[in-house]
Design a protein around this motif. Structure first.
Motif, mmCIF file in Angstrom:
data_model
loop_
_atom_site.group_PDB
_atom_site.id
_atom_site.type_symbol
_atom_site.label_atom_id
_atom_site.label_comp_id
_atom_site.label_asym_id
_atom_site.label_seq_id
_atom_site.Cartn_x
_atom_site.Cartn_y
_atom_site.Cartn_z
ATOM 1 N N SER A 1 2.718 3.390 6.789
ATOM 2 C CA SER A 1 1.629 3.757 5.593
ATOM 3 C C SER A 1 1.942 2.470 5.199
ATOM 4 N N SER A 2 2.294 2.838 3.995
ATOM 5 C CA SER A 2 2.582 1.293 3.106
ATOM 6 C C SER A 2 3.419 0.348 3.588
ATOM 7 N N LYS B 1 3.358 -1.545 6.494
ATOM 8 C CA LYS B 1 3.111 -1.670 8.149
ATOM 9 C C LYS B 1 2.540 -3.105 8.896
ATOM 10 N N GLN C 1 10.573 -2.803 -0.573
ATOM 11 C CA GLN C 1 9.214 -3.542 -1.121
ATOM 12 C C GLN C 1 8.363 -3.290 -1.770
ATOM 13 N N MET C 2 8.294 -1.520 -1.766
ATOM 14 C CA MET C 2 6.635 -1.355 -2.154
ATOM 15 C C MET C 2 7.577 -1.577 -3.933
ATOM 16 N N ASP D 1 7.484 -5.146 -5.030
ATOM 17 C CA ASP D 1 6.270 -5.517 -5.442
ATOM 18 C C ASP D 1 4.795 -5.017 -6.253
ATOM 19 N N ALA D 2 4.550 -3.974 -5.356
ATOM 20 C CA ALA D 2 3.768 -2.859 -6.180
ATOM 21 C C ALA D 2 3.506 -2.502 -7.697
ATOM 22 N N PHE D 3 4.697 -2.767 -7.698
ATOM 23 C CA PHE D 3 4.769 -2.216 -9.068
ATOM 24 C C PHE D 3 5.395 -2.987 -10.066
ATOM 25 N N GLN E 1 2.938 -3.483 -12.869
ATOM 26 C CA GLN E 1 2.801 -3.094 -14.155
ATOM 27 C C GLN E 1 4.056 -3.459 -15.171
ATOM 28 N N ASN F 1 2.831 -5.385 -17.074
ATOM 29 C CA ASN F 1 2.363 -5.699 -18.147
ATOM 30 C C ASN F 1 3.105 -4.759 -19.339
ATOM 31 N N GLY G 1 0.176 -11.741 3.607
ATOM 32 C CA GLY G 1 -0.815 -10.727 3.166
ATOM 33 C C GLY G 1 -1.364 -9.947 2.953
ATOM 34 N N SER G 2 -0.499 -8.560 3.180
ATOM 35 C CA SER G 2 -0.474 -7.835 3.057
ATOM 36 C C SER G 2 0.532 -7.062 0.905
ATOM 37 N N GLU G 3 1.096 -8.176 1.147
ATOM 38 C CA GLU G 3 1.459 -8.289 -0.207
ATOM 39 C C GLU G 3 1.125 -8.234 -1.267
ATOM 40 N N PHE G 4 1.354 -7.607 -2.738
ATOM 41 C CA PHE G 4 0.821 -7.246 -3.901
ATOM 42 C C PHE G 4 0.816 -9.441 -4.639
ATOM 43 N N VAL H 1 -13.656 -4.972 -1.532
ATOM 44 C CA VAL H 1 -14.039 -4.513 -3.270
ATOM 45 C C VAL H 1 -13.708 -5.571 -3.800
ATOM 46 N N GLU I 1 2.120 9.568 1.087
ATOM 47 C CA GLU I 1 2.564 8.964 -0.093
ATOM 48 C C GLU I 1 1.452 8.679 -1.166
ATOM 49 N N MET J 1 -3.063 -0.969 -8.120
ATOM 50 C CA MET J 1 -2.477 -0.689 -7.399
ATOM 51 C C MET J 1 -2.577 0.234 -6.088
ATOM 52 N N LYS K 1 -5.262 -4.149 0.799
ATOM 53 C CA LYS K 1 -4.229 -5.190 1.147
ATOM 54 C C LYS K 1 -3.860 -4.147 1.781
ATOM 55 N N LYS K 2 -2.798 -3.141 1.932
ATOM 56 C CA LYS K 2 -2.071 -2.670 2.826
ATOM 57 C C LYS K 2 -2.751 -1.891 4.053
ATOM 58 N N MET L 1 -3.973 1.546 4.290
ATOM 59 C CA MET L 1 -3.334 2.507 3.853
ATOM 60 C C MET L 1 -4.953 2.865 3.765
#
Lengths: 334, 198
Positions: A14-15, A17, A238-239, A242-244, A247, A250, A281-284, A307, B139, B161, B168-169, B171
């Motif tokens: 999932s997250s 891939k 990684q998640m 990268d994804a946080f 935040q 901020n 390309g899938s990284e934030f 989107v 997740e 996010m 991006k991912k 999911m």
């Protein structure tokens, strides 16, 4: 070509891939055959242990039992996710070390017609197999596009070097395996003092302020040693980094933009693979600028339904309503 | 020979005890040899802990409280729930105490006694509900459910996010497909829960 039993784990489906894709490509290049365990289940991460120990270990042991059944002469499991790796290794270790405990877990497995012989299979992480079985010389032989000029911070996180039941890593706090591998790829490896510190783990969900501080420490330390990217071996690390990261920015009013890549993605690049086959390309936090420094252009991933604005997707209801909802559920929980 | 084994030989170990103390109860419930009885209160654990600042008590204090029989206080402390399982304390402990595993045991006991006092337990429960019903983790569903229930004010900040996870991912927002051996897994877990309760 040597074959290994493969336990991908839920994240890689999932997250992470990008990790799954790059692991597949790199293993093919290095002649590491991966036979995925049929019908494997989630390892429970760190959460099932928190609730009930016996079911937690039985859940993991089902995977070991299936692996033993389907082994076909192979004796080693590769798990690319650090949490999956540790859980499988830990279950095998305690079932072997504590005979009564092993018996109890096998009694649970028997309810599903399964059995695992403790000690039968060795659980390994891909990094360890690449270093100790394939060897750095063979890796160097595959490098067609050295990563010269890319400054990388090697980051292992916790569960690979610790507690390390089989003593496969050079040190539990400052192991140098990932450093050596990245050097072999031609990268400029920085001395990263926090290489086995915590990424925050599940704290992003249960105590975000603590998680943000742990993420900040890692990112700012990498920035301080002027790393272009942080290289990880674990989907959770990684998640979180990268994804946080946004935040975290901020939260602290900072503006870090540190790309976080899997070690297999960089291995793939140095072996001359295309970025689109390696999950780039899938990284934030885009690795585009860092990679362009060594002449690698990241192909734009084919956009699924585009989107443009957040308003294009179902948005959470207004804040006031959510607060009311949270209060009522909290009360209901009491 | 491990320190615990030495104590066993002398007849002062866990197994020789007639009335099991709280410390021994925790030690015995942990897989393998926890060596918990060997704590010398040096505090290396708390000093190594990345989430110590968020804890009600440092791990060292928890071990002293266990020895003092302060069951209610230990089981309602948030300390084990804040543990991130980084194993720094475990590898640094001069007495080779399996601290991370001991923390899991205390969480188990705290849940059984209904003493836990944090949202972390709820996170574990939601996670495992999904695993027990699909055989796989989920997740996006987990993060969604947990944050709506406990951190709703953070949701607007998290929206970008969530969108990135989907685009991006790539999911899927849908629950995972169940494993084929779901019945088998349920039987195994049912038996395991019976054994746990025994």
């Amino acid at each position: 070509m040597s074959d290994y039993i493969f336990y991908p784990g839920c994240s890689l489906e999932s997250s992470a891939k990008a990790y799954y894709d790059s692991v597949t490509v790199v293993c093919k290049q290095l002649g590491i055959g991966l036979k995925e365990i049929e019908d494997w289940n989630c390892c429970g991460a760190t959460e099932y242990f928190s609730l009930e120990l016996t079911p937690a270990y039985a859940l993991i042991a089902r995977n070991l039992a299936l692996a033993e059944q389907q082994a076909n002469g192979n004796k080693e499991i590769i798990a690319p996710c650090s949490a999956c790796y540790l859980n499988l290794a830990k279950t095998d270790h305690y079932m072997h070390d504590d005979k009564a405990f092993g018996k109890k877990i096998n009694e649970a497995l028997a309810a599903g017609g399964l059995h695992y012989t403790p000690g039968k299979l060795a659980v390994r992480h891909l990094l360890d197999v690449v270093i100790n079985e394939i060897g750095l010389e063979a890796v160097k032989g595959k490098v067609t596009k050295p990563l010269s000029g890319l400054r990388v911070a090697p980051y292992l996180g916790c569960m690979l070097p610790r507690p390390d039941y089989s003593k496969r890593y050079s040190d539990s706090e400052h192991p140098d395996e990932l450093d050596s591998l990245l050097s072999a790829l031609g990268a400029e490896v920085v001395d990263f003092p926090l290489k086995t510190h915590c990424c925050g783990g599940h704290m992003t969900q249960i105590g975000p302020d603590t998680a943000f501080e742990l993420i900040r420490r890692l990112i700012s330390a990498a920035e301080e040693v002027k790393a272009d990217v942080i290289v990880t071996v674990c989907p959770m690390c990684q998640m979180n980094l990268d994804a946080f990261q946004e935040q975290m920015n901020n939260h602290f009013k900072t503006d870090y933009k540190m790309p976080i890549l899997f070690f297999t993605q960089l291995m793939g690049i140095s072996f001359g693979e295309k970025t689109e086959n390696l999950g780039f390309g899938s990284e934030f936090i885009s690795a585009g600028e860092a990679m362009s420094r060594i002449g690698v252009k990241i192909a734009e991933p084919e956009k699924a339904p585009a989107v443009k604005k957040p308003s294009g997707l179902p948005m959470p209801p207004p804040l006031k309503k959510i607060k009311q909802f949270a209060e009522t559920t909290e009360e209901a929980n009491r | 020979m491990s320190p615990t084994e030495v104590l066993e030989q002398k007849g002062t170990g866990v197994h020789g005890q007639k009335n099991m103390t709280l410390l021994h109860k925790v030690s015995m419930s942990t897989a393998g040899e926890s060596n918990l009885e060997m704590c010398i209160q040096c505090g290396t654990c708390g000093g190594s802990c990345p989430s110590a600042a968020a804890m009600d008590h440092t791990p060292r204090m928890i071990f002293a409280m266990l020895r003092a029989g302060m069951e209610a206080e230990v089981l309602s402390s948030n300390t084990p729930w804040m543990c991130v399982s980084c194993y720094f304390c475990t590898v640094r402990c001069p007495q080779d105490i399996h601290i991370t595993d001991v923390m899991y045991t205390i969480k188990n006991m705290s849940l059984k006694a209904g003493k836990h006092n944090t949202t972390a337990a709820d996170f574990s429960k939601t996670f495992i509900w999904m695993v027990e019903n699909f055989g796989r983790g989920f997740e996006i569903g987990l993060a969604g459910v947990h944050n709506i229930r406990h951190f709703a004010s953070r949701l607007p900040n998290m929206a970008p996010m969530a969108i990135g996870m989907l685009t991006k991912k790539g999911m899927s927002p849908l629950p995972p497909k169940s494993i084929e051996g779901m019945d088998q897994l349920k039987k195994i877990l049912k038996r395991a829960k019976e054994l746990e309760a025994a």
